[in-house]
Design an enzyme around this catalytic site. Structure first.
Site, PDB file in Angstrom:
ATOM      1  N   HIS A   1     -12.459   2.617  -2.757  1.00 31.51           N
ATOM      2  CA  HIS A   1     -12.649   1.196  -2.938  1.00 31.51           C
ATOM      3  C   HIS A   1     -12.745   0.796  -1.821  1.00 31.51           C
ATOM      4  O   HIS A   1     -11.616   1.762  -0.152  1.00 31.51           O
ATOM      5  CB  HIS A   1     -11.913   0.114  -3.641  1.00 31.51           C
ATOM      6  CG  HIS A   1     -12.238   0.518  -5.183  1.00 31.51           C
ATOM      7  ND1 HIS A   1     -11.869   1.425  -5.681  1.00 31.51           N
ATOM      8  CD2 HIS A   1     -13.382  -0.493  -6.009  1.00 31.51           C
ATOM      9  CE1 HIS A   1     -12.900   1.436  -7.270  1.00 31.51           C
ATOM     10  NE2 HIS A   1     -13.307  -0.343  -6.778  1.00 31.51           N
TER      11      HIS A   1
ATOM     12  N   LYS B   1      -8.650  -4.015  -1.303  1.00 32.46           N
ATOM     13  CA  LYS B   1      -9.145  -4.330  -3.229  1.00 32.46           C
ATOM     14  C   LYS B   1      -7.149  -4.203  -3.000  1.00 32.46           C
ATOM     15  O   LYS B   1      -6.467  -3.748  -2.733  1.00 32.46           O
ATOM     16  CB  LYS B   1      -9.932  -3.325  -3.937  1.00 32.46           C
ATOM     17  CG  LYS B   1      -9.330  -2.698  -4.879  1.00 32.46           C
ATOM     18  CD  LYS B   1      -9.557  -1.893  -5.619  1.00 32.46           C
ATOM     19  CE  LYS B   1      -9.931  -2.284  -7.238  1.00 32.46           C
ATOM     20  NZ  LYS B   1     -10.148  -3.129  -8.218  1.00 32.46           N
TER      21      LYS B   1
HETATM   22  P1  NAD Z   1     -11.793 -11.831  -3.002  1.00 30.05           P
HETATM   23  O1  NAD Z   1     -10.362 -11.753  -2.176  1.00 30.05           O
HETATM   24  O2  NAD Z   1     -13.185 -11.691  -1.691  1.00 30.05           O
HETATM   25  O3  NAD Z   1     -12.098 -13.019  -2.980  1.00 30.05           O
HETATM   26  C1  NAD Z   1     -11.507 -13.425  -3.829  1.00 30.05           C
HETATM   27  C2  NAD Z   1     -11.388 -15.351  -4.344  1.00 30.05           C
HETATM   28  O4  NAD Z   1     -10.532 -15.469  -5.120  1.00 30.05           O
HETATM   29  C3  NAD Z   1     -10.592 -15.608  -2.572  1.00 30.05           C
HETATM   30  O5  NAD Z   1     -12.048 -16.393  -1.652  1.00 30.05           O
HETATM   31  C4  NAD Z   1      -9.679 -16.514  -3.081  1.00 30.05           C
HETATM   32  O6  NAD Z   1      -9.039 -17.191  -2.048  1.00 30.05           O
HETATM   33  C5  NAD Z   1     -10.039 -16.934  -4.690  1.00 30.05           C
HETATM   34  N1  NAD Z   1      -8.805 -17.471  -4.955  1.00 30.05           N
HETATM   35  C6  NAD Z   1      -7.746 -17.297  -5.001  1.00 30.05           C
HETATM   36  N2  NAD Z   1      -6.582 -17.993  -5.516  1.00 30.05           N
HETATM   37  C7  NAD Z   1      -7.768 -18.182  -6.275  1.00 30.05           C
HETATM   38  C8  NAD Z   1      -7.270 -19.373  -7.496  1.00 30.05           C
HETATM   39  N3  NAD Z   1      -6.024 -20.238  -8.259  1.00 30.05           N
HETATM   40  N4  NAD Z   1      -8.730 -20.425  -8.111  1.00 30.05           N
HETATM   41  C9  NAD Z   1      -9.597 -19.489  -7.569  1.00 30.05           C
HETATM   42  N5  NAD Z   1      -9.646 -19.076  -6.393  1.00 30.05           N
HETATM   43  C10 NAD Z   1      -8.775 -18.417  -6.056  1.00 30.05           C
HETATM   44  O7  NAD Z   1     -11.887 -10.462  -4.011  1.00 30.05           O
HETATM   45  P2  NAD Z   1     -13.411  -9.295  -4.211  1.00 30.05           P
HETATM   46  O8  NAD Z   1     -13.518  -8.503  -3.849  1.00 30.05           O
HETATM   47  O9  NAD Z   1     -14.502 -10.542  -4.470  1.00 30.05           O
HETATM   48  O10 NAD Z   1     -12.447  -9.465  -5.915  1.00 30.05           O
HETATM   49  C11 NAD Z   1     -12.164 -10.749  -6.393  1.00 30.05           C
HETATM   50  C12 NAD Z   1     -11.334  -9.681  -7.820  1.00 30.05           C
HETATM   51  O11 NAD Z   1     -12.785  -9.534  -8.817  1.00 30.05           O
HETATM   52  C13 NAD Z   1     -10.744  -8.352  -7.571  1.00 30.05           C
HETATM   53  O12 NAD Z   1      -9.296  -7.972  -8.744  1.00 30.05           O
HETATM   54  C14 NAD Z   1     -11.691  -7.120  -7.817  1.00 30.05           C
HETATM   55  O13 NAD Z   1     -11.011  -5.513  -7.909  1.00 30.05           O
HETATM   56  C15 NAD Z   1     -12.178  -7.744  -8.887  1.00 30.05           C
HETATM   57  N6  NAD Z   1     -14.104  -7.339  -8.745  1.00 30.05           N
HETATM   58  C16 NAD Z   1     -14.266  -6.734 -10.163  1.00 30.05           C
HETATM   59  C17 NAD Z   1     -15.371  -6.002 -10.752  1.00 30.05           C
HETATM   60  C18 NAD Z   1     -15.497  -5.170 -11.695  1.00 30.05           C
HETATM   61  O14 NAD Z   1     -17.574  -5.226 -11.390  1.00 30.05           O
HETATM   62  N7  NAD Z   1     -14.991  -6.018 -12.804  1.00 30.05           N
HETATM   63  C19 NAD Z   1     -16.161  -6.127  -9.398  1.00 30.05           C
HETATM   64  C20 NAD Z   1     -15.986  -6.035  -7.783  1.00 30.05           C
HETATM   65  C21 NAD Z   1     -14.277  -6.684  -7.811  1.00 30.05           C
END
Ligand code: NAD
Length: 261
Positions: free
Chosen positions: A149, A153
């Site tokens: 990843h 992450k």
């Molecule tokens: P990222 O850091 O780019 O985005 C996360 C966002 O959440 C940020 O903009 C942050 O400011 C915001 N945030 C933080 N606290 C918050 C709150 N209390 N309320 C609302 N927003 C808040 O991360 P990302 O790459 O978008 O990944 C997010 C999550 O999704 C991770 O856990 C990642 O592992 C997961 N993910 C899952 C899949 C899947 O298919 N299930 C795929 C990709 C990523």
């Protein structure tokens, strides 16, 4: 019309979800919550802009969403779910890192009829990779997982690797030794053990989400590999889940639950 609230809307995944929900028939984005990005606007992919707000509870009161989609962080997803489920809002969760036992407790505490859906991976190719891995494990029990990843992450191993290891562990009849652990010269060289399946986590800039499942047998190997090279790979799964959650209740895990729908 399915009204969708998106938490983490300014993030890598959340901003794609804003576009995907805006483009999908029969649903719309009613609120975008991202406290660290208050006032920041996110493109709907069609010339429109949606401003991020801070207060999830207030956004739910104001917009009465049918569904909350959460792609945030392992440290905040739980409090978001407490608020949304408590208000009877169905939840579609992509944020990984929260144990299944805690998800089950949260779903149980929600008003009757509310659904908590969590998918460690929303990409169809990844679901198929996991299915094929479980099939292969019945015949080739010697197996290790390498998940790769991007370097931002938050959790390791990935939720996909954890789920794959669980499926392999259920499917295979024997648990072979993982040779080399006792002679590890550098700690961690032989990876982590997840339900007796060895998992190696790679974190590098330039990666999105990738996984190899490597099987070894007498005189042969089998490699299954899935690559999400773009975050749009997850969007059809997210949209499918948004359409389906309203017809379900309680905790559901894995996109398989909706794939035959
Ligand atoms: P990222 O850091 O780019 O985005 C996360 C966002 O959440 C940020 O903009 C942050 O400011 C915001 N945030 C933080 N606290 C918050 C709150 N209390 N309320 C609302 N927003 C808040 O991360 P990302 O790459 O978008 O990944 C997010 C999550 O999704 C991770 O856990 C990642 O592992 C997961 N993910 C899952 C899949 C899947 O298919 N299930 C795929 C990709 C990523």
């Amino acid at each position: 019309m399915i009204d969708v609230l998106i938490t983490g809307a300014a993030g890598r995944m959340g901003s794609e979800v804003v576009k995907a929900v805006s483009a999908a028939d029969g649903m719309r984005v009613v609120a975008a919550v991202d406290p660290a990005n208050h006032g920041v606007t996110v493109s709907d992919g069609n010339g429109g802009l949606i401003a991020c707000t801070v207060d999830l509870a207030a956004a739910i009161r104001e917009h009465s969403p049918d569904v909350m989609v959460d792609f945030t962080h392992p440290s905040v997803v739980e409090s978001n779910l407490v608020i949304a489920l408590g208000a009877g809002v169905d939840c579609v969760v992509g944020t990984t890192g929260l144990p299944e036992t805690r998800l089950a407790e949260l779903a149980e505490g929600a008003p009757a009829g509310t659904c908590l859906f969590m998918a460690p991976n929303f990409a169809i190719g990844a679901i198929l990779m996991m299915r094929f891995a479980a099939q292969a494990a019945r015949y080739m029990p010697h197996v290790e997982i390498i998940e790769l990843h991007h370097d931002q992450k938050a959790d390791a191993p990935s939720g996909t690797a954890m789920l794959t290891a669980g499926l392999i562990s259920q499917a295979r009849a024997t648990v072979p030794d993982a040779p080399g652990r006792e002679t590890e010269i550098a700690e961690g060289a032989r990876g982590a053990s997840v339900q007796d399946v060895t998992v190696h986590s790679v974190r590098l800039p330039g990666m999105v989400a990738h996984q190899e499942v490597l099987f070894g047998g007498q005189g042969q190997t089998l490699t299954l590999r899935h690559d999400s090279i773009d975050r749009t790979s997850f969007m059809p799964g997210v949209i499918l889940a948004c359409r389906q959650v309203g017809a379900h209740a309680g905790l559901l895990i894995g996109l398989d639950r909706f794939m035959e729908a």
